[in-house]
Structures are given as structure tokens and as C-alpha cells.
Design an enzyme around this catalytic site. Sequence first.
Site, PDB file in Angstrom:
ATOM      1  NE  ARG A  57      -3.702   2.033   2.727  1.00  0.00           N
ATOM      2  CZ  ARG A  57      -3.542   3.281   3.162  1.00  0.00           C
ATOM      3  NH1 ARG A  57      -2.365   3.699   3.568  1.00  0.00           N
ATOM      4  NH2 ARG A  57      -4.569   4.111   3.175  1.00  0.00           N
TER       5      ARG A  57
ATOM      6  CB  SER B 118     -11.250  -1.045   3.848  1.00  0.00           C
ATOM      7  OG  SER B 118      -9.909  -1.391   3.709  1.00  0.00           O
TER       8      SER B 118
ATOM      9  CE  LYS C 281      -5.135   1.773   6.021  1.00  0.00           C
ATOM     10  NZ  LYS C 281      -6.308   1.080   5.451  1.00  0.00           N
TER      11      LYS C 281
END
Lengths: 208, 208
Positions: free
Chosen positions: B39, B108, B137
Site C-alpha cells: 500500500r 475495507s 492512515k
Amino acid sequence: MAVDYTLYLVTDRKLVGSKDFLTSVKRALEGGVTLIQLREKDAGSKEFYELGLQVKKIAAEFGVPLIINDRVDLALVLDADGVHIGQNDLPIEHVRRMIGKDKLLGYSVANQEEAVYGEAMGADYLGAGPVFPTGSKKDASEPIGLEGLKTIKQCVNIPVVGIGGIGTANLSQLKSIGINGISVISAILSEEDPYCAARELKNLWKDH
Amino acid sequence: MAVDYTLYLVTDRKLVGSKDFLTSVKRALEGGVTLIQLREKDAGSKEFYELGLQVKKIAAEFGVPLIINDRVDLALVLDADGVHIGQNDLPIEHVRRMIGKDKLLGYSVANQEEAVYGEAMGADYLGAGPVFPTGSKKDASEPIGLEGLKTIKQCVNIPVVGIGGIGTANLSQLKSIGINGISVISAILSEEDPYCAARELKNLWKDH
Ligand code: NI
């Protein structure tokens, strides 16, 4: 697919200022844009997808092909007419394999070596530049000038579109090189009326 | 594919500090990471691709599946084991169609509605969270807490992995909920030795 590369609009939502983005795109198409590339570097995937759905609908009304910048997955999901990649995107041979033979594959090049490689790897057309200095693309490299553009055009058989700093002031110089069209961002989207801007560029191109 | 969700590492190059990224990934795998998701939100396509090739090689050495975040095209080009998408990525039904039946699809979710939708649309597992407040995040929303996680776990039959602010201090609380594993970024990558960090998390998970 017979493609008219004359006036190729590359998008950047940030350049429309206070104007509405989709309205600006529509006005540009009314003004004579022949090809449109959705290039929205900072958009998330969902945002890009939703924007793509809207632009695709508008482009279809004008019978103008929609090209997606960089994101092959988005080009596939949107069933766009093609994808445009640059030197910092996925390797061109993988992109050609992923999109198949029928979708357009555009490739950004700045010199002869990249141009020859792109043609050999299956590009349908080349975006060559930046021809002149430009403020629209942050990551743009040194201008290749008219000479650089000429060199690229001479070494390939696929269509070549000039990009970078092109506007009404310098357009006539490019036509004489024999390229297939010009690609613009701000020369249309930053103008007060994208319709007039596109129309003027197109008329200038035709007259020379 | 029988997947072990126990210790799911999500990458973020920026969090490794002065450590080498690939070495950190390798150390984490040595320490017991069972699944890895690449990611890298700010990486260009070419950069992401090249990083993917390297991480794929390392993951393969450990027999650990590699999942690609968001970019379906990259997952396909890299022939990764799966792709993980969130609420702001491409619509899940399109993603499932693009990757086919055999690749893993992670989704998610932050609530029951998203969880049920994800399972119905073909997700293989859910990443549920953020469970606790997190700094990893930037775009993370309000923590769902243990209660939110429990609700999600109860309403689906596919594996659920908790994510967000999980570390050695709160890991035991999660295991009792019956989730299939935990997903971490900084709890491994920001630690001085990702090997020790992964090993400790794994041991704590096993012991509870
Ligand atoms: Ni992206």
C-alpha cells in the site's frame, strides 16, 4: 478506429478555476476538440471512476474517443477507448497486453529512443514533448523544442501529437513539422471560454 | 487458496524511518507475518510496479501471499495473489470481475452495512476498522472500537481482520472477539526491529 488527433484535450480539474469542470469539457468539445484524455493525478480511484463515467457520457455525445491517463484498471472498468501512459507509468508491453489490440495506446516520449521503443512496443500514437516550457505539468522535463519534435516525427510511422506550452501564439510553427495534431491542457481549460479557445486553436490549425 | 490471516502487514515506506524498506519487509516476514499488502499511496505506477516486483520476490521466499492495495492493474501486471480495496476505490463488483475468481479480494469496512455488502459482492475477507485511533492512515475515520468490530464479525461468514491502532498493548482484547487476525502497519514497520515486533505480536496472538 480512425482517430482524429488534430486537437487533443488533456484534462486537469485544477486549471478550470471558477468554471465548472464538466461544463468546461463540454464547451471544449463543442469548440472542436477531437480527442480527450482524462488525466487527474490526485483523484482517488472512486473519484476518478465517477468522473470518468461523466466525461465518457459527454465525449460519447460528440463521438470523441476518451483516453484514460495511466490507470489501466480504470480504462478497462470504464471501457474507455484507450489509455495513455508515460515513462513513469506501467511498462508499455504489459499495458498493451492488458488492454488488448483494440483499445488505443498512447505513449509520452521526449526523444527518438523513447519514440522508437514506443512504436515497437505497440503504441498507437505518441505524445511528444514538452515542446515549449509549460506550467501545466509539474513533473515536466526540459522542453524538446521544434527540433526535438521534428526528430521524433521523422523516426516513427505512427501519429505524433505535440504537447507542452502550445497555444495560439506558436501553433503555426508546429503544423509545418507535419505532426498529426496538438495536445493542450491550459490553452483550453484555463481560458475564460473553452469553446472559443478550442475553436480558435482548431481554426488556426486548419488554416496553416 | 488457504490463507493465514493471523498477522497481516500493510506497508508504508514512509514509516520505516532510517531503516531500509525491503529489509524491513523481509525482517517482518522472518518474524512471522502471514500476509502482506503493498500500500503505497504516493508511488507513481512505475515506482509501484518496481517495488511490487521486489516485494513479490521476498514474499514468495516465505510462501506469503502478496496483496496489492487499490491498483487492480498493478495486481494483474504483477500477478499478485490479490487486491485490497476500500470505500474510496473502484466499485467492488468491477474489481471482482477484473481479477477473476482465483485472486483474493479484500475489502475495507467500518460498519455492518459495508461488511454485508462486501461479502455479497464477492470479498474474500474484510479489513475492519479503524478499531483504535491511529496515526498511520491519514484518511482514517472514527474508530469503531471493539463493539464495532464484534458487530462486523457477527454479520459475515468470511474472515475478518482488525485494523487500526493495534499493537501489543491491546491485541488480547481483539482475539476474544473471534476475528481471524490483525492488520498492522506502524506496529511492525516503525519498530526498531520489524522481526522482533512481528514475532512478539504473533506470540501474543497465539497465547491468547
Ligand atoms: Ni493512484
